[in-house]
Design a protein around this motif. Sequence first.
Motif, PDB file in Angstrom:
ATOM      1  N   PRO A 228       0.810  -1.232   0.000  1.00 26.57           N
ATOM      2  CA  PRO A 228       0.000   0.000   0.000  1.00 26.57           C
ATOM      3  C   PRO A 228       0.835   1.270   0.000  1.00 26.57           C
ATOM      4  O   PRO A 228       0.396   2.306  -0.494  1.00 26.57           O
ATOM      5  CB  PRO A 228      -0.828  -0.119   1.282  1.00 26.57           C
ATOM      6  N   GLN A 229       2.046   1.199   0.547  1.00 26.56           N
ATOM      7  CA  GLN A 229       2.923   2.355   0.561  1.00 26.56           C
ATOM      8  C   GLN A 229       3.233   2.860  -0.849  1.00 26.56           C
ATOM      9  O   GLN A 229       3.637   4.005  -1.041  1.00 26.56           O
ATOM     10  CB  GLN A 229       4.237   1.984   1.279  1.00 26.56           C
ATOM     11  N   GLY A 230       3.006   1.984  -1.853  1.00 27.64           N
ATOM     12  CA  GLY A 230       3.255   2.378  -3.234  1.00 27.64           C
ATOM     13  C   GLY A 230       2.452   3.594  -3.652  1.00 27.64           C
ATOM     14  O   GLY A 230       2.931   4.423  -4.434  1.00 27.64           O
ATOM     15  N   MET A 231       1.222   3.721  -3.130  1.00 28.78           N
ATOM     16  CA  MET A 231       0.405   4.877  -3.490  1.00 28.78           C
ATOM     17  C   MET A 231       0.984   6.147  -2.884  1.00 28.78           C
ATOM     18  O   MET A 231       1.013   7.203  -3.533  1.00 28.78           O
ATOM     19  CB  MET A 231      -1.045   4.675  -3.040  1.00 28.78           C
ATOM     20  N   VAL A 232       1.470   6.060  -1.652  1.00 27.28           N
ATOM     21  CA  VAL A 232       2.087   7.223  -1.018  1.00 27.28           C
ATOM     22  C   VAL A 232       3.344   7.624  -1.783  1.00 27.28           C
ATOM     23  O   VAL A 232       3.587   8.812  -2.055  1.00 27.28           O
ATOM     24  CB  VAL A 232       2.412   6.935   0.456  1.00 27.28           C
ATOM     25  N   ARG A 233       4.167   6.636  -2.131  1.00 28.52           N
ATOM     26  CA  ARG A 233       5.394   6.946  -2.871  1.00 28.52           C
ATOM     27  C   ARG A 233       5.068   7.599  -4.212  1.00 28.52           C
ATOM     28  O   ARG A 233       5.769   8.506  -4.664  1.00 28.52           O
ATOM     29  CB  ARG A 233       6.215   5.675  -3.087  1.00 28.52           C
ATOM     30  N   MET A 234       3.998   7.131  -4.843  1.00 30.05           N
ATOM     31  CA  MET A 234       3.630   7.712  -6.135  1.00 30.05           C
ATOM     32  C   MET A 234       3.164   9.154  -5.952  1.00 30.05           C
ATOM     33  O   MET A 234       3.508  10.036  -6.741  1.00 30.05           O
ATOM     34  CB  MET A 234       2.530   6.868  -6.778  1.00 30.05           C
ATOM     35  N   PHE A 235       2.376   9.400  -4.914  1.00 31.77           N
ATOM     36  CA  PHE A 235       1.955  10.776  -4.623  1.00 31.77           C
ATOM     37  C   PHE A 235       3.180  11.674  -4.399  1.00 31.77           C
ATOM     38  O   PHE A 235       3.230  12.819  -4.868  1.00 31.77           O
ATOM     39  CB  PHE A 235       1.070  10.811  -3.376  1.00 31.77           C
ATOM     40  N   GLU A 236       4.159  11.146  -3.672  1.00 36.23           N
ATOM     41  CA  GLU A 236       5.349  11.950  -3.381  1.00 36.23           C
ATOM     42  C   GLU A 236       6.131  12.249  -4.662  1.00 36.23           C
ATOM     43  O   GLU A 236       6.648  13.364  -4.835  1.00 36.23           O
ATOM     44  CB  GLU A 236       6.228  11.209  -2.372  1.00 36.23           C
ATOM     45  N   ARG A 237       6.225  11.270  -5.548  1.00 37.15           N
ATOM     46  CA  ARG A 237       6.896  11.500  -6.828  1.00 37.15           C
ATOM     47  C   ARG A 237       6.184  12.582  -7.633  1.00 37.15           C
ATOM     48  O   ARG A 237       6.810  13.482  -8.195  1.00 37.15           O
ATOM     49  CB  ARG A 237       6.940  10.206  -7.654  1.00 37.15           C
ATOM     50  N   LEU A 238       4.855  12.479  -7.705  1.00 34.62           N
ATOM     51  CA  LEU A 238       4.085  13.438  -8.484  1.00 34.62           C
ATOM     52  C   LEU A 238       4.138  14.830  -7.852  1.00 34.62           C
ATOM     53  O   LEU A 238       4.203  15.844  -8.554  1.00 34.62           O
ATOM     54  CB  LEU A 238       2.641  12.960  -8.615  1.00 34.62           C
ATOM     55  N   SER A 271      -0.712   3.996   7.508  1.00 35.56           N
ATOM     56  CA  SER A 271      -0.320   3.851   8.908  1.00 35.56           C
ATOM     57  C   SER A 271      -1.316   3.023   9.700  1.00 35.56           C
ATOM     58  O   SER A 271      -0.956   2.362  10.678  1.00 35.56           O
ATOM     59  CB  SER A 271      -0.169   5.230   9.552  1.00 35.56           C
ATOM     60  N   MET A 272      -2.582   3.032   9.285  1.00 34.68           N
ATOM     61  CA  MET A 272      -3.623   2.288  10.002  1.00 34.68           C
ATOM     62  C   MET A 272      -3.737   0.845   9.533  1.00 34.68           C
ATOM     63  O   MET A 272      -4.462   0.058  10.129  1.00 34.68           O
ATOM     64  CB  MET A 272      -4.973   2.987   9.814  1.00 34.68           C
ATOM     65  N   GLU A 273      -3.029   0.492   8.472  1.00 31.24           N
ATOM     66  CA  GLU A 273      -3.159  -0.847   7.894  1.00 31.24           C
ATOM     67  C   GLU A 273      -1.949  -1.685   8.265  1.00 31.24           C
ATOM     68  O   GLU A 273      -0.809  -1.296   8.013  1.00 31.24           O
ATOM     69  CB  GLU A 273      -3.284  -0.743   6.375  1.00 31.24           C
ATOM     70  N   ALA A 274      -2.205  -2.832   8.856  1.00 31.86           N
ATOM     71  CA  ALA A 274      -1.116  -3.725   9.259  1.00 31.86           C
ATOM     72  C   ALA A 274      -0.749  -4.635   8.093  1.00 31.86           C
ATOM     73  O   ALA A 274      -0.947  -5.846   8.124  1.00 31.86           O
ATOM     74  CB  ALA A 274      -1.527  -4.553  10.471  1.00 31.86           C
TER      75      ALA A 274
END
Length: 523
Positions: A228-238, A271-274
């Motif tokens: 799931p962190q992939g979506m955060v990383r993509m947002f950060e790249r964009l 952060s809420m997802e294990a």
Amino acid sequence: MPSGLRPLALALSLLSLNGHAEAPRSNPIQLPTLGDSVSEQVGLGEERRYGDWIMSQARSDPSVLDDPLLQDYVERLWQPLIQSARQQGHISDELWERFAWETLLVRERVINASAWPGGYFVFNLGLIAMTGQRDELASVMAHELSHVTQRHIARGIAGEGKNTAITILGTLLGVLAAAKTGSPDVGLGVMSAAQTEAQRQRLSFSRDMEREADRVGHAVLSGAGYVPQGMVRMFERLDQATRLMDSGAFPYLRTHPLNSERVGEARQRVSMEASTAQPAGLAEHTLMAARARVLMDERAEALQQAAALDAGGREPGVLPQLAARYSAALAAYKLRQRARGDAAVQAARRSLAELPEAERAGAERLLVLLQAEGAALTADGAAALALLQPWVAERDPVLLKLRAQAAAAAGAPAEQRAAALEALQTHLALQPRDPGAWARAARLWELQGQALRALRAHAEAYAARGDTVGAIDRLRAALRQSRGPGADPIEVSVIDARLRALLYERRQFLREVYPRGVPPEAE
């Protein structure tokens, strides 16, 4: 619509001189009907017909990529997302049956992705090239998939009526304009004009829709087994791209605007997802991103720059160096510099020992396939087929197409050429909607002197892409050619029957799209 009218011309015909997207006063193209009342929700059938109509124009554009390796990689990322969405109830049985759920790759440098009506999804090679891991690319796919599963396109069209459809069409086809003209500025101009009007008419997905696509997309991404962190990383790249690098090459940032709230919500969900998922397939994604980087710009000067990376890239680490040498090898092969390409492949192969054991076999296979591709591109079919020999018994469509490409190259033994064609025919009997396989079969039949079969295969390739008009034209050409001496009567009857079937299919499609009567130019 006349078969010669390309997406660029169509997109420009929908843009008035003041830059607004609107129907021309004397519009030579009658758009498909999307319902008579703007207050009514657009039905599944209407949206699919409209999507089919757009795709019938887009698929024949030269900027649409036909690359077995990249298409297969994208499909392997895509299918788990589709299954996750179905399992979570986002795709009902009816929606699954009515929509296409197909992906299309566009040979374009700009970073963009879009969901089109009827379940079609378009991804630019520039997007693939800028991602660092498969989870980042999958997060964009999941977001676009969620726009369709939540019916955002239909809701937008229903809220604004036919003018919305016209503007959306201009926006969607603008992505193809740059490749058509050779100038990214033209494509960006088409999209910018359409999107400006879209904002004025509130055509862009609302912030609520974007948040919904983020939320649903996150659940779909996680359910498919991606990190799931992939979506955060993509947002950060964009986000970094829009602040530091955006000079018009990031239309995705305009149609999907980022803000601190959306980025914060994505981080909070993670952060809420294990989740115990770990990044996987790093080497494969690195090589496929490198491949996209070369294929998105095949101008001689761009290929020469990529080929200069044969000594390695500037970034340290095994993956950046592997990517640099893969890019260098592919670019050298495209420039017909086989020795240089082979040297870059060997340098890449030596670095594989630094990869985790689980990553090595897949990377080694991709390097061998690249070397076989290089042999075929430099007219050494025998060497290409020898490199592919370890997988000759496999029925993987990617390998079948690469083998057919090798068999079509100069120097390929006649018996291996015939065997490659036979394997391809077996595949097409099971998968008749594979345009790439039909196109390669056509080439092999041409080399065997079977002109009628080659023309029929070309027609089937057009039909599989949704270009029924192009398919009909080629079948008619085959019938004209069959009037000469020596034509195979069985093949002629097959061509005639197929032509009649496509003509009937075309008439039925036009009746559905134009219920008030088919305009002459659409015939």
